[in-house]
Every structure is written in structure tokens, then in C-alpha cells.
Design a protein around this motif. Sequence first.
Motif, PDB file in Angstrom:
ATOM      1  N   VAL A 129       0.872  -1.176   0.000  1.00 49.57           N
ATOM      2  CA  VAL A 129       0.000   0.000   0.000  1.00 49.57           C
ATOM      3  C   VAL A 129       0.909   1.226   0.000  1.00 49.57           C
ATOM      4  CG1 VAL A 129      -1.806   1.294   1.199  1.00 49.57           C
ATOM      5  CG2 VAL A 129      -1.838  -1.212   1.226  1.00 49.57           C
ATOM      6  N   LEU A 130       0.828   2.025  -1.057  1.00 50.37           N
ATOM      7  CA  LEU A 130       1.749   3.141  -1.243  1.00 50.37           C
ATOM      8  C   LEU A 130       1.005   4.456  -1.124  1.00 50.37           C
ATOM      9  CD1 LEU A 130       3.665   1.749  -4.379  1.00 50.37           C
ATOM     10  CD2 LEU A 130       4.148   1.316  -1.955  1.00 50.37           C
ATOM     11  N   ASP A 131       1.073   5.069   0.056  1.00 55.86           N
ATOM     12  CA  ASP A 131       0.470   6.386   0.258  1.00 55.86           C
ATOM     13  C   ASP A 131       1.253   7.116   1.343  1.00 55.86           C
ATOM     14  OD1 ASP A 131      -0.368   5.278   2.694  1.00 55.86           O
ATOM     15  OD2 ASP A 131      -2.428   4.957   2.012  1.00 55.86           O
ATOM     16  N   ALA A 132       0.838   8.331   1.663  1.00 54.06           N
ATOM     17  CA  ALA A 132       1.594   9.167   2.598  1.00 54.06           C
ATOM     18  C   ALA A 132       1.653   8.547   3.994  1.00 54.06           C
ATOM     19  CB  ALA A 132       0.980  10.566   2.663  1.00 54.06           C
ATOM     20  N   TYR A 133       0.532   8.014   4.459  1.00 52.56           N
ATOM     21  CA  TYR A 133       0.494   7.393   5.793  1.00 52.56           C
ATOM     22  C   TYR A 133       1.483   6.232   5.876  1.00 52.56           C
ATOM     23  CZ  TYR A 133      -1.175   4.536   9.681  1.00 52.56           C
ATOM     24  OH  TYR A 133      -1.242   3.779  10.833  1.00 52.56           O
ATOM     25  N   ASN A 134       1.451   5.363   4.884  1.00 53.64           N
ATOM     26  CA  ASN A 134       2.340   4.205   4.902  1.00 53.64           C
ATOM     27  C   ASN A 134       3.805   4.605   4.778  1.00 53.64           C
ATOM     28  OD1 ASN A 134       1.081   1.215   4.704  1.00 53.64           O
ATOM     29  ND2 ASN A 134      -0.403   2.743   4.014  1.00 53.64           N
ATOM     30  N   TRP A 135       4.087   5.623   3.962  1.00 53.12           N
ATOM     31  CA  TRP A 135       5.467   6.073   3.829  1.00 53.12           C
ATOM     32  C   TRP A 135       5.984   6.653   5.143  1.00 53.12           C
ATOM     33  CZ3 TRP A 135       9.887   5.595   1.595  1.00 53.12           C
ATOM     34  CH2 TRP A 135      10.877   6.556   1.795  1.00 53.12           C
ATOM     35  N   GLU A 136       5.180   7.467   5.798  1.00 49.24           N
ATOM     36  CA  GLU A 136       5.597   8.077   7.060  1.00 49.24           C
ATOM     37  C   GLU A 136       5.969   7.011   8.083  1.00 49.24           C
ATOM     38  OE1 GLU A 136       6.540  10.616  10.137  1.00 49.24           O
ATOM     39  OE2 GLU A 136       6.353  11.039   7.991  1.00 49.24           O
ATOM     40  N   ARG A 137       5.092   6.028   8.233  1.00 50.09           N
ATOM     41  CA  ARG A 137       5.364   4.982   9.224  1.00 50.09           C
ATOM     42  C   ARG A 137       6.494   4.049   8.773  1.00 50.09           C
ATOM     43  NH1 ARG A 137       0.510   1.967  12.008  1.00 50.09           N
ATOM     44  NH2 ARG A 137       2.366   1.146  13.064  1.00 50.09           N
ATOM     45  N   TYR A 138       6.503   3.693   7.505  1.00 51.41           N
ATOM     46  CA  TYR A 138       7.561   2.812   7.004  1.00 51.41           C
ATOM     47  C   TYR A 138       8.936   3.471   7.161  1.00 51.41           C
ATOM     48  CZ  TYR A 138      10.603   0.482   3.627  1.00 51.41           C
ATOM     49  OH  TYR A 138      11.668  -0.144   3.023  1.00 51.41           O
ATOM     50  N   SER A 139       9.032   4.741   6.833  1.00 48.13           N
ATOM     51  CA  SER A 139      10.332   5.419   6.880  1.00 48.13           C
ATOM     52  C   SER A 139      10.818   5.637   8.308  1.00 48.13           C
ATOM     53  CB  SER A 139      10.275   6.754   6.120  1.00 48.13           C
ATOM     54  OG  SER A 139       9.312   7.620   6.693  1.00 48.13           O
ATOM     55  N   THR A 140       9.897   5.892   9.250  1.00 51.21           N
ATOM     56  CA  THR A 140      10.312   6.176  10.624  1.00 51.21           C
ATOM     57  C   THR A 140      10.394   4.927  11.511  1.00 51.21           C
ATOM     58  OG1 THR A 140       8.027   6.679  11.269  1.00 51.21           O
ATOM     59  CG2 THR A 140       9.406   8.523  10.580  1.00 51.21           C
ATOM     60  N   GLU A 141       9.566   3.921  11.234  1.00 55.67           N
ATOM     61  CA  GLU A 141       9.523   2.734  12.094  1.00 55.67           C
ATOM     62  C   GLU A 141      10.348   1.569  11.558  1.00 55.67           C
ATOM     63  OE1 GLU A 141       5.421   1.736  12.878  1.00 55.67           O
ATOM     64  OE2 GLU A 141       4.903   3.854  13.161  1.00 55.67           O
ATOM     65  N   VAL A 142      10.541   1.523  10.249  1.00 54.96           N
ATOM     66  CA  VAL A 142      11.261   0.398   9.647  1.00 54.96           C
ATOM     67  C   VAL A 142      12.587   0.851   9.046  1.00 54.96           C
ATOM     68  CG1 VAL A 142      11.156  -1.469   7.949  1.00 54.96           C
ATOM     69  CG2 VAL A 142       9.079  -0.785   9.167  1.00 54.96           C
ATOM     70  N   LEU A 143      12.503   1.752   8.072  1.00 57.28           N
ATOM     71  CA  LEU A 143      13.683   2.160   7.312  1.00 57.28           C
ATOM     72  C   LEU A 143      14.748   2.812   8.188  1.00 57.28           C
ATOM     73  CD1 LEU A 143      14.647   2.055   4.411  1.00 57.28           C
ATOM     74  CD2 LEU A 143      13.601   4.297   4.036  1.00 57.28           C
ATOM     75  N   ALA A 144      14.334   3.638   9.138  1.00 54.58           N
ATOM     76  CA  ALA A 144      15.306   4.315  10.012  1.00 54.58           C
ATOM     77  C   ALA A 144      16.143   3.313  10.791  1.00 54.58           C
ATOM     78  CB  ALA A 144      14.573   5.256  10.969  1.00 54.58           C
ATOM     79  N   GLY A 145      15.511   2.241  11.245  1.00 55.30           N
ATOM     80  CA  GLY A 145      16.249   1.199  11.957  1.00 55.30           C
ATOM     81  C   GLY A 145      17.154   0.414  11.030  1.00 55.30           C
ATOM     82  N   CYS A 146      16.658   0.096   9.843  1.00 54.65           N
ATOM     83  CA  CYS A 146      17.462  -0.655   8.872  1.00 54.65           C
ATOM     84  C   CYS A 146      18.744   0.090   8.523  1.00 54.65           C
ATOM     85  CB  CYS A 146      16.650  -0.916   7.611  1.00 54.65           C
ATOM     86  SG  CYS A 146      15.280  -2.075   7.819  1.00 54.65           S
ATOM     87  N   ASN A 147      18.679   1.416   8.509  1.00 51.30           N
ATOM     88  CA  ASN A 147      19.857   2.221   8.166  1.00 51.30           C
ATOM     89  C   ASN A 147      20.955   2.150   9.223  1.00 51.30           C
ATOM     90  OD1 ASN A 147      18.741   3.060   5.740  1.00 51.30           O
ATOM     91  ND2 ASN A 147      17.830   4.906   6.611  1.00 51.30           N
ATOM     92  N   LEU A 148      20.608   1.700  10.424  1.00 52.71           N
ATOM     93  CA  LEU A 148      21.590   1.554  11.499  1.00 52.71           C
ATOM     94  C   LEU A 148      22.211   0.166  11.561  1.00 52.71           C
ATOM     95  CD1 LEU A 148      19.737   3.305  14.487  1.00 52.71           C
ATOM     96  CD2 LEU A 148      21.490   4.295  12.995  1.00 52.71           C
ATOM     97  N   ALA A 149      21.635  -0.775  10.830  1.00 60.47           N
ATOM     98  CA  ALA A 149      22.026  -2.180  10.973  1.00 60.47           C
ATOM     99  C   ALA A 149      23.463  -2.427  10.511  1.00 60.47           C
ATOM    100  CB  ALA A 149      21.061  -3.062  10.183  1.00 60.47           C
TER     101      ALA A 149
END
Length: 272
Positions: A163-183
Motif C-alpha cells: 500500500v503506497l500512500d503518505a500514511y504508509n510512507w511516514e510509518r515505514y520510513s520512521t519505524e522500519v527504514l530508520a532502523g534498517c539504516n543503522l544495521a
Amino acid sequence: MPFCQTKKANIYYEIIGTGIPIIMLHGFSPDHRLMKGCMEPVFKEREGWKRIYLDLPGMGKTTDYSSIQNSDEMLEAIIELIHTIIPQESYLLVGESYGGYLARGIMRKSVDQLLGTAFICPLIIPEKEQRTVPPHCIVQTDTAFLSTLSQQEQDDFMSHQVVLDAYNWERYSTEVLAGCNLADQAFLEKIQQSYGFSFAVDEKSFDKPSLFLLGKQDSVVGYKDAFSILEKFPRATFAILDSAGHNLQIEQPELFTELMNEWLNRVEGEMN
């Protein structure tokens, strides 16, 4: 910042609330923010639960993990943390993806203290080529919003979400992607060489309230493989959600929160 020094890692964790402990285990590459983002809304109107969010070794803020060679040793570190911060206490487990695999390892080692378990898109089969998964597909797109992202952001978003929309991007980028960038990718690649436990999981039945949340469009771990262990959980609610990929908790937030609350209601009913 709170850390728990175990033999194999100095594990970062956060505790929110008081009461019965719930250990939250995120998946492979993100950090505790994935679990915190989806689970804290569950407790907006619930009291009596101590939520324990942690960063698995090689992820987030956890340090001193270089001696860990495989998933067996990842499991050892998590079990030592549990015994250290909540000794002798009964508790619940919530595991997402690889965290769901670790949760079942914990269950095999120390099932007596467990009051219930919940699994979010759990990893069932460690060997990727042996999983039954659907092809990745996108079920909903906000084209206007998507055009506001960079090409790299679009490519990442489109390859991980359905599901590609603003809500999903906001949560995906802050809850998932931000952590992945630290791995620590080199460390994680090492663990993936010994991804499966050296022992069999799912051999014993677990007769406490449980929950399986699976995404119909989950192209990472799929949903069909979970059927193979369902009989080991006679008190499980088993839900396969449409318009949900491997980040089901973001793409179906209302259903996610409702089903988690129903699971906790069942746990509370067993305790009364």
C-alpha cells in the motif's frame, strides 16, 4: 539509556508502563522502533502491562555483539536478557518476522513462564528458497504522493510495501527504514549463513492464548507456511489479512490493533 550486558551482547532496551511484562522482538535489520510504533497504540486505553522493547544484536543501539555467530547465540543473548531484567516473572512474547522465529526458540527453552504469544508475519522457514511466498504485488497506490519522493525512496517503498500512500510512507520510513539504516550489514550477513537454529522448533504444543497475523501479499515469509505449525497452537487466532505485505502492522493498523487487543483480552481472561 538502559542496556543489559549479557555474555554475548550489550543489549539496548526500553521499558514503558508497569505490570505484566511483554517482550517485543522485531525482525531482521530494523530496530525496536518497529515494535514500538505498532504496539504502543494498543495500550492507549490499557493498563497493567510493562512493554519491553529491545534492539536485537547487530541492530539499533545494541553493542558488543561481534562474538555471536548464529541464531542459536542470538537466542542465548535474548534469553539471558529476559532472565536478567524480569527474573522469575511470567510474561508474554510478541515477535515480528525473525523476532517470531526467536520467540518460538524462547518458547522451546522456557515455556513455563509464558502467558501468551503473538506473531506478526513470523518467519517460519529460515531457508528463503524453501518458503512458499506469493510474488510481490502492489494493491494500492497514491500516484500523486509517490511523485513527491525521490527515485531511490520510490524504489525502496515500492519493493517493501503493498500500500503506497503518505500514511504508509511516514510509518515505514520512521519505524522500519530508520532502523534498517543503522544495521550492521556485515554482521547480519554472517548470521544469515547460520540463520536456522541447530535444534527443531515447534515440536511441542502451546496451550495459552496466541495470535498469528499474516499478510496475504507478504512476499518475504508468505502466509501458507504458518499453517504447518498451527496445530501446535490450539488456542491461536489465525488471521490472514488482505492489503497487507510483510509490514502488515502498518498497512492494516486498525485490524492490527483490534486483534492485538482481543488477544490481550483472552490472556487476561486466563489470568482471572
